[in-house]
Design a protein around this motif. Structure first.
Motif, mmCIF file in Angstrom:
data_model
loop_
_atom_site.group_PDB
_atom_site.id
_atom_site.type_symbol
_atom_site.label_atom_id
_atom_site.label_comp_id
_atom_site.label_asym_id
_atom_site.label_seq_id
_atom_site.Cartn_x
_atom_site.Cartn_y
_atom_site.Cartn_z
ATOM 1 N N THR A 192 0.833 -1.197 0.000
ATOM 2 C CA THR A 192 0.000 0.000 0.000
ATOM 3 C C THR A 192 0.869 1.249 0.000
ATOM 4 O OG1 THR A 192 -1.721 -1.167 1.192
ATOM 5 C CG2 THR A 192 -1.833 1.236 1.206
ATOM 6 N N THR A 193 1.909 1.258 0.805
ATOM 7 C CA THR A 193 2.815 2.400 0.852
ATOM 8 C C THR A 193 3.457 2.618 -0.509
ATOM 9 O OG1 THR A 193 3.258 2.019 3.180
ATOM 10 C CG2 THR A 193 4.861 3.349 1.982
ATOM 11 N N ARG A 194 3.880 1.550 -1.172
ATOM 12 C CA ARG A 194 4.500 1.675 -2.497
ATOM 13 C C ARG A 194 3.506 2.239 -3.504
ATOM 14 N NH1 ARG A 194 8.641 3.248 -4.267
ATOM 15 N NH2 ARG A 194 7.245 4.505 -5.421
ATOM 16 N N LEU A 195 2.278 1.798 -3.449
ATOM 17 C CA LEU A 195 1.271 2.303 -4.382
ATOM 18 C C LEU A 195 1.014 3.779 -4.177
ATOM 19 C CD1 LEU A 195 -1.304 -0.631 -4.310
ATOM 20 C CD2 LEU A 195 0.391 -0.147 -6.073
ATOM 21 N N ILE A 196 0.853 4.174 -2.957
ATOM 22 C CA ILE A 196 0.622 5.584 -2.659
ATOM 23 C C ILE A 196 1.849 6.399 -3.010
ATOM 24 C CG2 ILE A 196 0.207 7.232 -0.788
ATOM 25 C CD1 ILE A 196 -1.555 5.016 0.489
ATOM 26 N N ALA A 197 3.024 5.815 -2.839
ATOM 27 C CA ALA A 197 4.263 6.538 -3.091
ATOM 28 C C ALA A 197 4.392 6.973 -4.551
ATOM 29 C CB ALA A 197 5.456 5.705 -2.668
ATOM 30 N N TRP A 198 3.861 6.219 -5.525
ATOM 31 C CA TRP A 198 3.971 6.659 -6.919
ATOM 32 C C TRP A 198 3.293 8.007 -7.100
ATOM 33 C CZ3 TRP A 198 7.657 5.100 -9.672
ATOM 34 C CH2 TRP A 198 8.113 3.789 -9.613
ATOM 35 N N ASN A 199 2.156 8.174 -6.479
ATOM 36 C CA ASN A 199 1.450 9.440 -6.508
ATOM 37 C C ASN A 199 2.339 10.529 -5.900
ATOM 38 O OD1 ASN A 199 -0.212 11.609 -5.534
ATOM 39 N ND2 ASN A 199 -1.997 10.310 -5.730
ATOM 40 N N ASN A 200 2.880 10.250 -4.722
ATOM 41 C CA ASN A 200 3.741 11.219 -4.032
ATOM 42 C C ASN A 200 5.031 11.467 -4.797
ATOM 43 O OD1 ASN A 200 1.868 11.404 -1.978
ATOM 44 N ND2 ASN A 200 2.859 9.847 -0.725
ATOM 45 N N GLU A 201 5.597 10.410 -5.385
ATOM 46 C CA GLU A 201 6.852 10.562 -6.133
ATOM 47 C C GLU A 201 6.676 11.502 -7.323
ATOM 48 O OE1 GLU A 201 9.873 9.686 -5.455
ATOM 49 O OE2 GLU A 201 9.550 8.244 -3.845
ATOM 50 N N LEU A 202 5.580 11.358 -8.043
ATOM 51 C CA LEU A 202 5.358 12.230 -9.194
ATOM 52 C C LEU A 202 5.261 13.677 -8.746
ATOM 53 C CD1 LEU A 202 4.939 12.449 -12.264
ATOM 54 C CD2 LEU A 202 2.486 12.313 -11.818
ATOM 55 N N ARG A 203 4.484 13.936 -7.715
ATOM 56 C CA ARG A 203 4.381 15.305 -7.199
ATOM 57 C C ARG A 203 5.744 15.827 -6.756
ATOM 58 N NH1 ARG A 203 -0.856 14.225 -3.618
ATOM 59 N NH2 ARG A 203 -2.439 14.769 -5.144
ATOM 60 N N SER A 204 6.516 14.978 -6.089
ATOM 61 C CA SER A 204 7.831 15.369 -5.597
ATOM 62 C C SER A 204 8.787 15.693 -6.746
ATOM 63 C CB SER A 204 8.401 14.256 -4.721
ATOM 64 O OG SER A 204 9.678 14.590 -4.263
ATOM 65 N N VAL A 205 8.783 14.869 -7.772
ATOM 66 C CA VAL A 205 9.643 15.127 -8.934
ATOM 67 C C VAL A 205 9.237 16.428 -9.606
ATOM 68 C CG1 VAL A 205 10.219 14.316 -11.259
ATOM 69 C CG2 VAL A 205 10.313 12.733 -9.327
ATOM 70 N N HIS A 206 7.954 16.657 -9.774
ATOM 71 C CA HIS A 206 7.493 17.903 -10.381
ATOM 72 C C HIS A 206 7.933 19.096 -9.543
ATOM 73 C CE1 HIS A 206 4.033 16.079 -13.012
ATOM 74 N NE2 HIS A 206 5.248 15.709 -13.410
ATOM 75 N N PHE A 211 2.597 19.733 -16.468
ATOM 76 C CA PHE A 211 2.559 19.131 -15.130
ATOM 77 C C PHE A 211 1.149 19.168 -14.543
ATOM 78 C CE2 PHE A 211 7.279 19.875 -13.750
ATOM 79 C CZ PHE A 211 7.692 18.937 -14.670
ATOM 80 N N ARG A 212 0.482 20.285 -14.682
ATOM 81 C CA ARG A 212 -0.871 20.394 -14.116
ATOM 82 C C ARG A 212 -1.835 19.421 -14.789
ATOM 83 N NH1 ARG A 212 -2.102 26.503 -12.231
ATOM 84 N NH2 ARG A 212 -0.084 26.856 -11.243
ATOM 85 N N TYR A 213 -1.761 19.324 -16.103
ATOM 86 C CA TYR A 213 -2.614 18.395 -16.829
ATOM 87 C C TYR A 213 -2.291 16.953 -16.420
ATOM 88 C CZ TYR A 213 -4.697 15.861 -20.762
ATOM 89 O OH TYR A 213 -5.422 14.984 -21.539
ATOM 90 N N GLU A 214 -1.012 16.634 -16.383
ATOM 91 C CA GLU A 214 -0.595 15.285 -16.011
ATOM 92 C C GLU A 214 -1.083 14.923 -14.605
ATOM 93 O OE1 GLU A 214 3.413 13.045 -16.939
ATOM 94 O OE2 GLU A 214 3.721 14.534 -15.358
ATOM 95 N N GLU A 215 -0.941 15.835 -13.678
ATOM 96 C CA GLU A 215 -1.390 15.562 -12.311
ATOM 97 C C GLU A 215 -2.911 15.405 -12.251
ATOM 98 O OE1 GLU A 215 0.389 18.655 -9.916
ATOM 99 O OE2 GLU A 215 2.398 17.803 -10.170
ATOM 100 N N TRP A 257 -4.749 10.049 -9.763
ATOM 101 C CA TRP A 257 -5.686 9.045 -9.245
ATOM 102 C C TRP A 257 -5.275 7.644 -9.676
ATOM 103 C CZ3 TRP A 257 -8.550 5.822 -12.391
ATOM 104 C CH2 TRP A 257 -8.606 6.158 -13.741
ATOM 105 N N VAL A 258 -4.702 7.525 -10.877
ATOM 106 C CA VAL A 258 -4.253 6.226 -11.377
ATOM 107 C C VAL A 258 -3.073 5.724 -10.543
ATOM 108 C CG1 VAL A 258 -3.181 5.070 -13.347
ATOM 109 C CG2 VAL A 258 -5.047 6.676 -13.717
ATOM 110 N N LEU A 259 -2.207 6.630 -10.175
ATOM 111 C CA LEU A 259 -1.003 6.251 -9.439
ATOM 112 C C LEU A 259 -1.314 5.777 -8.020
ATOM 113 C CD1 LEU A 259 1.470 9.008 -10.632
ATOM 114 C CD2 LEU A 259 1.142 6.695 -11.522
ATOM 115 N N ASP A 260 -2.508 6.105 -7.537
ATOM 116 C CA ASP A 260 -2.912 5.610 -6.213
ATOM 117 C C ASP A 260 -3.016 4.090 -6.188
ATOM 118 O OD1 ASP A 260 -3.075 8.047 -4.930
ATOM 119 O OD2 ASP A 260 -5.208 8.301 -5.343
ATOM 120 N N SER A 261 -3.264 3.484 -7.347
ATOM 121 C CA SER A 261 -3.454 2.033 -7.370
ATOM 122 C C SER A 261 -2.605 1.315 -8.423
ATOM 123 C CB SER A 261 -4.932 1.708 -7.615
ATOM 124 O OG SER A 261 -5.331 2.216 -8.870
ATOM 125 N N LEU A 262 -1.679 2.023 -9.054
ATOM 126 C CA LEU A 262 -0.851 1.413 -10.086
ATOM 127 C C LEU A 262 0.153 0.451 -9.471
ATOM 128 C CD1 LEU A 262 -0.206 1.478 -13.155
ATOM 129 C CD2 LEU A 262 1.592 3.125 -12.588
#
Length: 156
Positions: free
Chosen positions: A6-20, A129-133, A138-143
């Protein structure tokens, strides 16, 4: 599903925001180097470093998305193919703008010209970035993607 999964799944969402966020910060540093830089050799070296570093980071981020993230998203959500193609077109446009910026830096273009290039990159990058986010967070929450973050989102 385990807590680690679960942490890894949520982290993709957080990672994208962090990279941006880090790319926005890198752009701000490059813009400040152009604005604050003077005619000294030190200022020129700093500008080369910041602009080239930003270009490499942003390009690496987009290459990672095109190579690993977008195919994983499309496999899990085929209905997002048009969104992914649009984002890939943005990546191509941004790569072209980065090439123009890099060429301007290499030929020691004026601060006004460098600012123009950075402003163009900033405008397209922020819209992208805004469009991508909006479209993908939402997809990255469960990817389910088990690759290294640097391979998926770039070397930042």
């Amino acid at each position: 599903m385990t807590e680690r999964e679960t942490t890894r799944l949520i982290a993709w969402n957080n990672e994208l925001r962090s990279v941006h966020r880090r790319l926005r910060d890198a752009l701000a540093v490059a813009q400040a180097a152009v604005t604050d830089g003077g005619p000294s050799d030190d200022a020129t070296r700093d500008l080369l470093l910041y602009c080239h570093g930003f270009c490499v980071a942003l390009d690496g981020h987009h290459r990672g998305e095109d190579r690993a993230l977008f195919p994983a998203i499309e496999a899990a959500h085929p209905d997002l193919a048009p969104v992914l193609r649009s984002l890939e077109r943005d990546h191509s446009m941004i790569a072209h703008l980065l090439g123009e910026l890099s060429a301007a830096v290499d030929r020691s273009a004026s601060p006004a010209e460098l600012s123009m290039h950075l402003d163009g990159v900033a405008a397209v990058m922020e819209t992208h970035f805004r469009y991508e986010e909006r479209q993908l967070l939402w997809v990255l929450d469960s990817l389910e993607l088990h690759d290294a973050v640097s391979g998926v989102l770039g070397p930042l």
